[in-house]
Design a protein around this motif. Structure first.
Motif, PDB file in Angstrom:
ATOM      1  N   GLY A 123      -6.236   6.736   1.922  1.00  0.00           N
ATOM      2  CA  GLY A 123      -6.085   5.831   0.792  1.00  0.00           C
ATOM      3  C   GLY A 123      -5.106   6.314  -0.260  1.00  0.00           C
ATOM      4  N   PHE A 124      -5.105   7.602  -0.559  1.00  0.00           N
ATOM      5  CA  PHE A 124      -4.219   8.125  -1.607  1.00  0.00           C
ATOM      6  C   PHE A 124      -2.753   7.905  -1.229  1.00  0.00           C
ATOM      7  N   TRP A 125      -2.357   8.356  -0.041  1.00  0.00           N
ATOM      8  CA  TRP A 125      -0.953   8.245   0.377  1.00  0.00           C
ATOM      9  C   TRP A 125      -0.549   6.778   0.487  1.00  0.00           C
ATOM     10  N   ASN A 126      -1.371   5.969   1.146  1.00  0.00           N
ATOM     11  CA  ASN A 126      -1.034   4.561   1.330  1.00  0.00           C
ATOM     12  C   ASN A 126      -0.949   3.825  -0.006  1.00  0.00           C
ATOM     13  N   ARG A 127      -1.889   4.095  -0.918  1.00  0.00           N
ATOM     14  CA  ARG A 127      -1.882   3.436  -2.235  1.00  0.00           C
ATOM     15  C   ARG A 127      -0.613   3.802  -3.013  1.00  0.00           C
TER      16      ARG A 127
END
Length: 106
Positions: free
Chosen positions: A73-77
């Motif tokens: 989630g962190f990288w994609n967000r």
């Protein structure tokens, strides 16, 4: 077409902090295709693997990007925000990707 409801959990600056998303799978084989409705926004996803990793395209928003794993989630967000999505919409998309990981293995 398979449909599922899931809960989006936003970052601390999102108000409200959680909301419902509705995900509809259009294709359960590569390239994968799905639709997302969350907080009044609509997204049409195309995603899968290519020679160097994973990709995500959201044609109706003019977005094409490299994708980490569905659950990162962190990288994609961060990438989605850099592509021009608001924090709320980026959270909706990343939570949808994570929800899809229960059915799809990228």
């Amino acid at each position: 077409m398979m449909k599922m409801k899931f809960t989006c959990r936003g970052t601390l600056d999102c108000d409200p902090e959680s909301w419902e998303g509705i995900l509809s799978f259009m294709s359960m084989k590569p390239p994968y295709e799905a639709e997302l409705n969350a907080r009044g926004s609509y997204f049409h996803f195309l995603f899968g693997k290519h020679a160097y990793g994973n990709y995500l395209c959201i044609p109706n928003w003019g977005i094409g990007m490299e994708l980490a794993t569905l659950t990162d989630g962190f990288w994609n967000r961060e990438r989605l925000c850099e592509s021009g999505l608001s924090a709320v919409d980026a959270c909706s998309v990343t939570e949808a990707l994570a929800a899809m990981s229960e059915y799809i293995n990228l």
